[in-house]
Write a protein that holds these residues in place. Structure first.
Motif, PDB file in Angstrom:
ATOM      1  N   GLU A 165     -48.647  77.493 -84.257  1.00 31.56           N
ATOM      2  CA  GLU A 165     -47.199  77.645 -84.423  1.00 31.56           C
ATOM      3  C   GLU A 165     -46.482  76.290 -84.299  1.00 31.56           C
ATOM      4  N   MET A 166     -46.981  75.447 -83.378  1.00 34.03           N
ATOM      5  CA  MET A 166     -46.399  74.102 -83.233  1.00 34.03           C
ATOM      6  C   MET A 166     -46.458  73.340 -84.556  1.00 34.03           C
ATOM      7  N   LEU A 167     -47.593  73.470 -85.247  1.00 24.51           N
ATOM      8  CA  LEU A 167     -47.725  72.804 -86.554  1.00 24.51           C
ATOM      9  C   LEU A 167     -46.671  73.328 -87.522  1.00 24.51           C
ATOM     10  N   PHE A 168     -46.572  74.664 -87.594  1.00 27.75           N
ATOM     11  CA  PHE A 168     -45.625  75.271 -88.533  1.00 27.75           C
ATOM     12  C   PHE A 168     -44.188  74.885 -88.211  1.00 27.75           C
ATOM     13  N   LYS A 169     -43.908  74.701 -86.921  1.00 27.94           N
ATOM     14  CA  LYS A 169     -42.542  74.394 -86.514  1.00 27.94           C
ATOM     15  C   LYS A 169     -42.079  73.031 -87.002  1.00 27.94           C
ATOM     16  N   GLU A 170     -43.021  72.202 -87.446  1.00 27.84           N
ATOM     17  CA  GLU A 170     -42.614  70.934 -88.059  1.00 27.84           C
ATOM     18  C   GLU A 170     -41.922  71.197 -89.400  1.00 27.84           C
ATOM     19  N   GLU A 171     -42.208  72.366 -89.974  1.00 30.83           N
ATOM     20  CA  GLU A 171     -41.703  72.661 -91.326  1.00 30.83           C
ATOM     21  C   GLU A 171     -40.725  73.824 -91.374  1.00 30.83           C
ATOM     22  N   VAL A 172     -40.791  74.725 -90.366  1.00 31.36           N
ATOM     23  CA  VAL A 172     -40.014  75.955 -90.453  1.00 31.36           C
ATOM     24  C   VAL A 172     -39.582  76.397 -89.048  1.00 31.36           C
ATOM     25  N   SER A 173     -38.472  77.079 -88.970  1.00 35.55           N
ATOM     26  CA  SER A 173     -37.928  77.514 -87.679  1.00 35.55           C
ATOM     27  C   SER A 173     -38.789  78.610 -87.051  1.00 35.55           C
ATOM     28  N   ASP A 174     -38.687  78.734 -85.732  1.00 37.20           N
ATOM     29  CA  ASP A 174     -39.332  79.874 -85.066  1.00 37.20           C
ATOM     30  C   ASP A 174     -38.260  80.803 -84.486  1.00 37.20           C
ATOM     31  N   ARG A 175     -37.031  80.613 -84.917  1.00 39.78           N
ATOM     32  CA  ARG A 175     -35.915  81.377 -84.365  1.00 39.78           C
ATOM     33  C   ARG A 175     -35.311  82.318 -85.396  1.00 39.78           C
ATOM     34  N   THR A 176     -34.711  83.368 -84.871  1.00 39.16           N
ATOM     35  CA  THR A 176     -33.904  84.254 -85.708  1.00 39.16           C
ATOM     36  C   THR A 176     -32.450  84.044 -85.321  1.00 39.16           C
ATOM     37  N   ASN A 177     -31.595  83.914 -86.301  1.00 41.81           N
ATOM     38  CA  ASN A 177     -30.161  83.911 -86.056  1.00 41.81           C
ATOM     39  C   ASN A 177     -29.734  85.379 -86.021  1.00 41.81           C
ATOM     40  N   TRP A 178     -29.545  85.912 -84.797  1.00 38.89           N
ATOM     41  CA  TRP A 178     -29.344  87.352 -84.685  1.00 38.89           C
ATOM     42  C   TRP A 178     -28.039  87.813 -85.311  1.00 38.89           C
ATOM     43  N   ARG A 179     -27.037  86.937 -85.313  1.00 37.13           N
ATOM     44  CA  ARG A 179     -25.784  87.331 -85.979  1.00 37.13           C
ATOM     45  C   ARG A 179     -26.005  87.508 -87.478  1.00 37.13           C
ATOM     46  N   ALA A 180     -26.713  86.559 -88.067  1.00 42.29           N
ATOM     47  CA  ALA A 180     -27.002  86.655 -89.505  1.00 42.29           C
ATOM     48  C   ALA A 180     -27.887  87.875 -89.780  1.00 42.29           C
ATOM     49  N   MET A 181     -28.872  88.098 -88.899  1.00 41.08           N
ATOM     50  CA  MET A 181     -29.760  89.253 -89.051  1.00 41.08           C
ATOM     51  C   MET A 181     -28.949  90.542 -89.080  1.00 41.08           C
ATOM     52  N   LEU A 182     -27.914  90.612 -88.225  1.00 38.03           N
ATOM     53  CA  LEU A 182     -27.127  91.850 -88.113  1.00 38.03           C
ATOM     54  C   LEU A 182     -26.084  92.005 -89.210  1.00 38.03           C
ATOM     55  N   LYS A 183     -25.840  90.930 -89.961  1.00 40.43           N
ATOM     56  CA  LYS A 183     -24.912  91.060 -91.085  1.00 40.43           C
ATOM     57  C   LYS A 183     -25.618  91.651 -92.306  1.00 40.43           C
ATOM     58  N   GLY A 184     -26.939  91.589 -92.289  1.00 41.44           N
ATOM     59  CA  GLY A 184     -27.706  92.311 -93.300  1.00 41.44           C
ATOM     60  C   GLY A 184     -27.689  91.725 -94.694  1.00 41.44           C
ATOM     61  N   ASP A 185     -27.268  90.459 -94.824  1.00 39.64           N
ATOM     62  CA  ASP A 185     -27.247  89.901 -96.188  1.00 39.64           C
ATOM     63  C   ASP A 185     -28.340  88.843 -96.392  1.00 39.64           C
ATOM     64  N   THR A 186     -29.461  89.053 -95.704  1.00 39.83           N
ATOM     65  CA  THR A 186     -30.585  88.119 -95.796  1.00 39.83           C
ATOM     66  C   THR A 186     -31.169  88.129 -97.210  1.00 39.83           C
ATOM     67  N   ALA A 187     -31.239  86.954 -97.826  1.00 38.96           N
ATOM     68  CA  ALA A 187     -31.807  86.858 -99.173  1.00 38.96           C
ATOM     69  C   ALA A 187     -33.326  87.035 -99.114  1.00 38.96           C
ATOM     70  N   ALA A 188     -33.863  87.714-100.104  1.00 42.86           N
ATOM     71  CA  ALA A 188     -35.314  87.948-100.145  1.00 42.86           C
ATOM     72  C   ALA A 188     -36.050  86.631-100.385  1.00 42.86           C
ATOM     73  N   LEU A 189     -37.217  86.503 -99.774  1.00 43.64           N
ATOM     74  CA  LEU A 189     -38.032  85.293 -99.921  1.00 43.64           C
ATOM     75  C   LEU A 189     -39.371  85.657-100.562  1.00 43.64           C
ATOM     76  N   ASP A 190     -39.958  84.661-101.211  1.00 44.93           N
ATOM     77  CA  ASP A 190     -41.319  84.830-101.737  1.00 44.93           C
ATOM     78  C   ASP A 190     -42.277  84.325-100.650  1.00 44.93           C
ATOM     79  N   LEU A 191     -42.632  85.214 -99.728  1.00 46.60           N
ATOM     80  CA  LEU A 191     -43.436  84.782 -98.571  1.00 46.60           C
ATOM     81  C   LEU A 191     -44.817  84.255 -98.958  1.00 46.60           C
ATOM     82  N   PRO A 192     -45.536  84.872 -99.924  1.00 48.48           N
ATOM     83  CA  PRO A 192     -46.836  84.282-100.297  1.00 48.48           C
ATOM     84  C   PRO A 192     -46.688  82.849-100.820  1.00 48.48           C
ATOM     85  N   ALA A 193     -45.613  82.585-101.554  1.00 49.05           N
ATOM     86  CA  ALA A 193     -45.405  81.217-102.059  1.00 49.05           C
ATOM     87  C   ALA A 193     -45.112  80.265-100.894  1.00 49.05           C
ATOM     88  N   GLU A 194     -44.320  80.742 -99.920  1.00 48.89           N
ATOM     89  CA  GLU A 194     -44.026  79.921 -98.742  1.00 48.89           C
ATOM     90  C   GLU A 194     -45.313  79.646 -97.954  1.00 48.89           C
TER      91      GLU A 194
END
Ligand code: ZN
Length: 283
Positions: A165-194
């Motif tokens: 996880e430490m390695l991944f954290k150099e490139e991507v967050s390990d946090r959730t923005n709970w306010r944004a999560m609760l607004k429900g407008d999260t854009a879909a991601l291509d997780l396999p590509a990521e």
């Protein structure tokens, strides 16, 4: 025969985190509120009034002792200082000190830390990396309010998952923005590509970890992304949160359930934060 509207139900007891089951056939997750031994199925209560009143009492989720304050979301102070599950190495597994002989509870660690873990990518409020014990999938994602998740690597221990996880954290967050999560407008991601992009970038670091822990210790998984859906009638445009410590009585119309939050028309409340609180819930 006409369908009658279910009467209000009352449950009383000390809160534990809600049980969340994945929805059947792509449907929304099923939520069960747990107060002591009592259960309240929440999906059926959507669109209806709900009230939650804290009596002022808190019982430690581990030992049951009364405590004035809750530590680490549900523990009394002695348990918080004594239990391995409350140690900082649980949040930062790379700081595992088992092999220094200083683990608070080596037997607990054998059962929980020296078990296969999964490093995953999820999307709750944007791309994030996370780790969990293999057995906690998909519960962990539902608890976080993730709408998409993808297991990426399987590792042998919790500590190893921390290093990855430490390695991944150099490139991507390990946090959730709970306010944004609760607004429900999260854009879909291509997780396999990521995943493919990140694995390519982190190839060197992963090779170093395999050298240290063995070639088989850190395995790339080839799994399909998972989509998760939540029972929400309406997302808040402005996220205001209730705080039981300040206002022990919360009420409103239940508009949705996401992560460990109740979404009421009067504000949101993170029930996990109040683990051990003695409440009366009427819905
Ligand atoms: Zn305790």
């Amino acid at each position: 025969m006409t369908e009658t509207i279910a009467a209000a139900v009352e449950v009383t007891g000390h809160l534990t985190k809600m049980a969340i089951a994945p929805g059947q056939g792509g449907g929304p997750a099923r939520y069960t509120l747990r107060a002591g031994e009592q259960r309240l199925e929440l999906n059926a209560r959507l669109g209806r009034p709900l009230s939650l009143v804290w009596s002022g009492a808190i019982a430690c989720t581990h030992c049951g002792r009364a405590t004035k304050k809750s530590f680490a979301q549900g523990y009394c102070y002695p348990c918080f200082k004594r239990l391995a599950q409350c140690d900082t190495c649980i949040v930062k597994p790379e700081t595992c000190h088992f092999f220094a002989g200083t683990c608070r509870e080596p037997e607990w660690a054998e059962r929980h830390c020296f078990q296969p873990h999964v490093v995953y990518l999820a999307n709750a409020s944007g791309l994030k990396v996370g780790i969990t014990r293999g057995t906690q999938v998909p519960t962990r994602w539902l608890d976080q309010g993730a709408v998409q998740a993808l297991p990426v690597l399987a590792v042998e221990t919790r500590q190893q998952s921390g290093f990855v996880e430490m390695l991944f954290k150099e490139e991507v967050s390990d946090r959730t923005n709970w306010r944004a999560m609760l607004k429900g407008d999260t854009a879909a991601l291509d997780l396999p590509a990521e995943r493919d992009r990140l694995l390519a970038r982190l190839e060197g670091g992963l090779a170093n970890l395999r050298e240290r822990f063995g070639a088989d210790a850190i395995r790339v998984l080839d799994e399909a992304p998972v989509a998760l859906d939540y029972p929400v009638l309406e997302y808040p445009t402005k996220v205001v949160s209730h705080n039981l410590d300040k206002t022990p009585e919360v009420s409103g119309t239940l508009l949705g359930l996401k992560g460990q939050y109740l979404i009421l028309d009067s504000g949101v409340i993170n029930l996990r934060k109040y683990t051990g609180y003695e409440v009366k819930v009427v819905a």
